[in-house]
Design a protein around this motif. Structure first.
Motif, mmCIF file in Angstrom:
data_model
loop_
_atom_site.group_PDB
_atom_site.id
_atom_site.type_symbol
_atom_site.label_atom_id
_atom_site.label_comp_id
_atom_site.label_asym_id
_atom_site.label_seq_id
_atom_site.Cartn_x
_atom_site.Cartn_y
_atom_site.Cartn_z
ATOM 1 N N PHE A 199 16.993 -25.767 11.738
ATOM 2 C CA PHE A 199 16.321 -25.619 13.029
ATOM 3 C C PHE A 199 15.424 -26.814 13.310
ATOM 4 O O PHE A 199 15.431 -27.361 14.414
ATOM 5 C CB PHE A 199 15.508 -24.318 13.052
ATOM 6 C CG PHE A 199 14.683 -24.170 14.299
ATOM 7 C CD1 PHE A 199 15.258 -23.725 15.475
ATOM 8 C CD2 PHE A 199 13.328 -24.497 14.310
ATOM 9 C CE1 PHE A 199 14.507 -23.606 16.642
ATOM 10 C CE2 PHE A 199 12.564 -24.377 15.459
ATOM 11 C CZ PHE A 199 13.161 -23.929 16.629
ATOM 12 N N VAL A 286 6.622 -23.327 11.605
ATOM 13 C CA VAL A 286 7.733 -22.532 12.129
ATOM 14 C C VAL A 286 8.264 -21.718 10.951
ATOM 15 O O VAL A 286 9.132 -22.178 10.204
ATOM 16 C CB VAL A 286 8.848 -23.417 12.721
ATOM 17 C CG1 VAL A 286 9.907 -22.545 13.392
ATOM 18 C CG2 VAL A 286 8.281 -24.425 13.707
ATOM 19 N N GLN A 314 10.421 -19.189 15.785
ATOM 20 C CA GLN A 314 11.676 -19.920 15.897
ATOM 21 C C GLN A 314 12.580 -19.342 16.988
ATOM 22 O O GLN A 314 13.253 -20.088 17.697
ATOM 23 C CB GLN A 314 12.418 -19.916 14.559
ATOM 24 C CG GLN A 314 13.787 -20.589 14.616
ATOM 25 C CD GLN A 314 14.419 -20.779 13.257
ATOM 26 O OE1 GLN A 314 13.778 -21.253 12.330
ATOM 27 N NE2 GLN A 314 15.680 -20.390 13.115
#
Length: 368
Positions: A199, A286, A314
């Motif tokens: 991510f 995150v 996220q």
């Protein structure tokens, strides 16, 4: 190894979140007790299988697989075959000399070590780094002699006994002494942990492109984790936007990176949070959404509650939102300085002393 030398054995690993605390604890032990031997127990498939031998550590590697997130057949194989064989391998290694105490730092190799210690009537100290104790440590807690906690909030998730001791997490000395410095051209440090974070690798570069398009001047250090093409793919995005970026798979010199950084975007493993506090690093965390018991969120919450970090969900965060957040912080020296000061106040600086006090209960009289 001299049979007359006292011995501590540290069991566990798998990821940097377990291996690094184990190494920090081992270094503290050796600094306190020069004649103390420290051995390790780990897994053949863990980070410790390469990192510990490179450091010249004495490590017993076990052939074990994880049991979380796998099918019942693998779980059955691990519990009925691999775990018993691992315990027998440890017991065989201890025939010549048993440790005074076994420290379990987490990871599946820790389970085998704890079982072997219990069978050998060796005291067991568990070391839980996270704000919420993992399932294995919650089970093993009833059998251990003491549990050292990296975060005070973890205590509320354990039975009310006198076994738990809040010590904080030991941060490597070379990181703890880093001096945070603001620069005219800020530097963004991006870390996804020892295994990287897809991510962050996908979202942060695109957010940085938006910042560059706004005319903001900054540089980036991005650790992408091991994986074919990761470094090249991420580097290409930064290069295409004219952003000065140092993209690496992994760094063995974290103090140097912390010394350059103005702001960090990262997952919130226990040691990442504690190292950020030690340095006084402003952070955007995150948390890994599928981390067991959402423990990464609660790790990050410690610094967020202190005003030193911001937590980003996220599932709700994309490059546009991240760019907006970064634009308000990365080049704002007053805000960075304020977050820096608040991070420093959250750091437990005597964690090594407190952990050695716990171990002292079991190692007896040891020459310094």
């Amino acid at each position: 190894m001299s049979s007359s030398s006292p011995l501590i054995c540290i069991a566990g690993g798998g990821t940097g979140g377990h291996v690094m605390p184990a190494l920090a604890l081992a270094d503290a032990v050796r600094k306190q007790w020069s004649n103390m031997q420290v051995n390790f127990i780990g897994a053949e498939r863990g980070l410790e299988a390469t990192l510990l031998p490179e450091r010249g550590e004495n490590v017993l590697l076990l052939n074990m697989h994880a049991v979380q997130g796998v099918g019942w057949l693998q779980r059955l194989r691990v519990l009925s075959l691999e775990l018993p064989l691992a315990v027998l391998k440890i017991l065989k290694a201890w025939r010549k000399e048993k440790p005074q105490v076994l420290v379990g730092v987490g990871g599946y190799a820790s389970v085998a070590g704890v079982i072997a210690a219990l069978l050998s009537r060796i005291p067991v100290v568990l070391y839980e780094q996270n704000a919420i104790p993992g399932m294995v440590n919650r089970i093993l807690y009833r059998f251990c002699d003491k549990m050292m906690l990296g975060f005070a909030s973890a205590e509320q998730h354990l039975p009310h006994t006198r076994k738990a001791v809040v010590t904080g997490n030991v941060v490597r000395q070379d990181i703890a002494v880093v001096t945070y410095q603001l620069a005219d051209k800020p530097c963004l440090l991006v870390m996804g942990g020892s295994q990287g974070a897809m991510f962050l690798n996908q979202t942060v570069p695109l957010a940085c492109v938006k910042l560059a398009q706004q005319g903001l001047a900054f540089s980036v250090i991005h650790l992408v984790g091991a994986g074919d093409g990761r470094v090249e793919d991420v580097q290409a995005i930064y290069k295409g936007a004219g952003i000065q970026a140092d993209v690496q798979a992994y760094s063995s010199d974290m103090p140097a990176l912390f010394a350059q950084a103005s702001l960090m975007v990262a997952r919130s493993g226990a040691m990442t949070v504690c190292e950020a506090a030690a340095v006084g690093m402003p952070c955007f965390f995150v948390p890994l959404p599928w981390a067991a018991d959402n423990h990464q969120y609660y790790n990050a919450k410690v610094l967020a509650d202190a005003g030193a970090a911001e937590i980003l969900d996220q599932d709700k965060c994309d490059e546009t939102l991240l760019a907006l957040k970064l634009s308000k912080t990365l080049c704002n020296q007053n805000k960075l300085e304020n977050m820096h000061q608040k991070a420093k106040t959250a750091f437990v600086g005597d964690a090594a002393v407190l952990q050695l006090q716990v171990l002292q209960l079991f190692v007896g009289e040891v020459k310094p």
